[in-house]
Design an enzyme around this catalytic site. Sequence first.
Site, short mmCIF file in Angstrom:
data_model
loop_
_atom_site.label_atom_id
_atom_site.label_comp_id
_atom_site.label_asym_id
_atom_site.label_seq_id
_atom_site.Cartn_x
_atom_site.Cartn_y
_atom_site.Cartn_z
N GLU A 133 -31.97 -81.19 -9.28
CA GLU A 133 -30.89 -82.57 -9.24
C GLU A 133 -29.35 -82.25 -9.15
OE1 GLU A 133 -31.90 -84.97 -12.74
OE2 GLU A 133 -31.16 -83.42 -14.02
N HIS A 152 -43.46 -93.36 -13.67
CA HIS A 152 -42.31 -92.77 -14.07
C HIS A 152 -41.84 -93.72 -15.30
CE1 HIS A 152 -37.70 -92.32 -14.10
NE2 HIS A 152 -38.17 -91.06 -14.35
N HIS A 153 -41.49 -93.28 -16.46
CA HIS A 153 -41.04 -93.58 -17.68
C HIS A 153 -39.57 -93.17 -18.08
CE1 HIS A 153 -45.56 -94.67 -19.20
NE2 HIS A 153 -44.77 -95.49 -18.03
N GLU A 154 -38.62 -93.83 -17.43
CA GLU A 154 -37.42 -93.33 -18.12
C GLU A 154 -36.86 -93.94 -19.32
OE1 GLU A 154 -34.76 -90.80 -17.31
OE2 GLU A 154 -34.25 -91.82 -19.16
N HIS A 212 -39.02 -84.83 -18.52
CA HIS A 212 -37.74 -84.40 -18.15
C HIS A 212 -36.82 -84.76 -19.43
CE1 HIS A 212 -37.47 -83.50 -13.68
NE2 HIS A 212 -38.71 -83.57 -14.13
N GLU A 213 -35.67 -83.91 -19.50
CA GLU A 213 -34.99 -83.80 -20.96
C GLU A 213 -36.05 -83.72 -22.08
OE1 GLU A 213 -34.59 -86.81 -18.63
OE2 GLU A 213 -33.24 -85.54 -17.26
N GLU A 250 -38.95 -80.60 -17.43
CA GLU A 250 -37.73 -79.85 -16.95
C GLU A 250 -37.03 -78.93 -17.87
OE1 GLU A 250 -33.89 -82.10 -14.86
OE2 GLU A 250 -34.26 -82.58 -16.76
N GLU A 308 -25.81 -82.06 -23.06
CA GLU A 308 -26.72 -82.06 -22.02
C GLU A 308 -28.10 -81.38 -22.22
OE1 GLU A 308 -26.24 -84.12 -19.74
OE2 GLU A 308 -23.99 -84.53 -20.26
#
Length: 671
Positions: free
Chosen positions: A476, A375-377, A451-452, A470, A170
């Site tokens: 979350e 947003h780009h996941e 994020h990540e 993040e 993680e």
Amino acid sequence: MILRILALLAAFVPAAALAAERECAQSPGKVIEVCVFVEGGQALYEVRRGSVTVLAPSALGLGFAGEPDARYSALTAARRGASDTSWEQPWGEQRIVRDNHSELTVTLTGDTPFNKAVNVTFRLFDDGIGFRYGYGAIPAGRAVSVTADRTQFRLAGAYQAWWYEGLGQERDEYLYKQTDARRITLAETPLTLKGANGLYLSFHEAALVDFPSMLLAGDGAGTLSARLMPWPDGVLARKTGPFTTPWRTVLIGDSAGALADSRITLNLNEPSKIADISWFKPGKYVGVWWEMHLNKSTWGSGPTHGANTANVKHYIDFAAKYGFDGVLVEGWNQGWDGEWIANGEKFSFTKSYPDFDLPAITAYGKTKGVKLIGHHETAGAVPNYEAQLDDAMKLYEDAGVSTVKTGYVRHSGTITDQDGGNEWFAGQYMVRHHLKVVETAAAHHIAIDAHEPVKDTGLRRTWPNMVSREGARGQEFNAWGVPTNPPEHVTILPFTRMLAGPMDYTPGIFDIVHGKDEVTKRVQSTLATQLALYVVIYSPVHMAADLPENYEARQDAFQFIRDVPTDWETSKTLAGEIGDYVVVVRQPRGGKDWFLGAVTDETARKLAQPLSFLTPGKRYEAQIYRDGPGADYRNDPLAFQATRQQVTSKDSLTLDMAPGGGTAIRFRIVD
Ligand code: NOJ
Ligand code: CA
């Protein structure tokens, strides 16, 4: 004339003639001293603060494929200097940053070709040091593989450490444990320690560019050794000579707050490469986000698809009504259906789901003064993202989007590169990738909130469109974490993760319980704490993460979120102990008010806080948002009070915090 000739001679004296065994330098205020020396074939450095030895002799140097471990025979003080300047951040926790340091560069003479002449540059500040290697003897254009980092940090004395295991799947999203520093196995940085001698240390790095991220391995006896996140084939770094490494940093202070208020990481980064960043404005946003984390709607298509035009317009209306700048929308693009984490290569970054009308939404937002936050996941499918990167940024730029949140949800160690290799989340490959994203985004006037991410190392100075990230367990986890974040988490972050840079924690959940019976399955804080986090945690973009109706229902508390800015003239950590509590004050950029945020762990606390940070002779109205009678994160998290009183810099306020509680205060200048 003679003096000038002598000076010239000194400048040209061949290095070997000055070879010595030991060179030392002191920080500008003579607080910290570093000595470098060569002994038994090893290059070593040691660090003292006053009479206290902080680091015992610790090894320096890198190893390369095709070479034996280098032995060093001598060192030369190649350069000494001092500099005291100030520079201005375009946005930040502090507008003017002072960079007061002395510098010592030594050249190590090693017995292998690549280690023949290694420059080690130390910068000494009164609150810590940074050092980096310059491998100048590697011929221009010569490709080399770094296979060892011999850098050590040998602790002198007993320390407690706040850390989590490095190389976990993680990434950086773990709870911190507190142990004796000798129990560290492999830790991510920033790694923060508290000594029995009263010193606080934090190990990290600055300007992590085109190099793998550094972890620290313990040996059971207090020596921490650098470990670099490798490529799939085990090589640590692929470089072309000559090259310099990122800075290795050690913050050294006599309080936890001194670490939090250090600006060393920023100072060790290069000035901005973006000539005009005025298109990025710090601000606050809401978004189609928490509802997915609560399973009220979905990222993927279907009857409860969150990113539908009507729902987004509802958020835009809410944002406009209450003065938010942006609306984040996740799940707008095709590729979320099914097991999206496993099928990241299916993501399109230009094709919307049919019920999300991008032009209509951005046009609607424009009429209301609210921007879409993109947003780009990627789900860690990096080649798929890179192939679409330019088109993806252009689409958003054309739509008037100026901030994009990125995401890399995929177990670390399984991120696929273009050769099908499995990458760690912060090896050289991903360090390069994140910079590529930031540079491409900059060309399209877009700021990135990753994020990540790879950990922050102060690169926002050089690329001020790298605005937030993040890189820790954020809010979350309070939706679905097992367990959710315990109260002490937000009292640890300011002295660990936050030493790296801004965090997109996404504070502001008002429906603390969100339908869960067990405290470890929902937000473990009081309502007042959720407000305090806007000050305690620094980010130029802060989310009001909860659903609009939960804010509408609590206007008394919501007022603070509406008022709190995200760009600061100055910031100070007034008090705090790692894992117990923290009190932070910040003055808005260009403003006269002050904002205070304080949070405690699971222990109730009454702190007498002098207000000496306020301008003397001025009166302020303290708008206090505090835990109400009986408040307790376990059984009465919503007990809350908003009160007002007049104060001056001569006054003191008692911050009365419940278990898991906090206090948020706006000091509004009256006259
Ligand atoms: C993880 C991010 O931290 C979160 O904010 C986001 O909603 C999900 N990934 C989906 O992209
Ligand atoms: Ca995350």
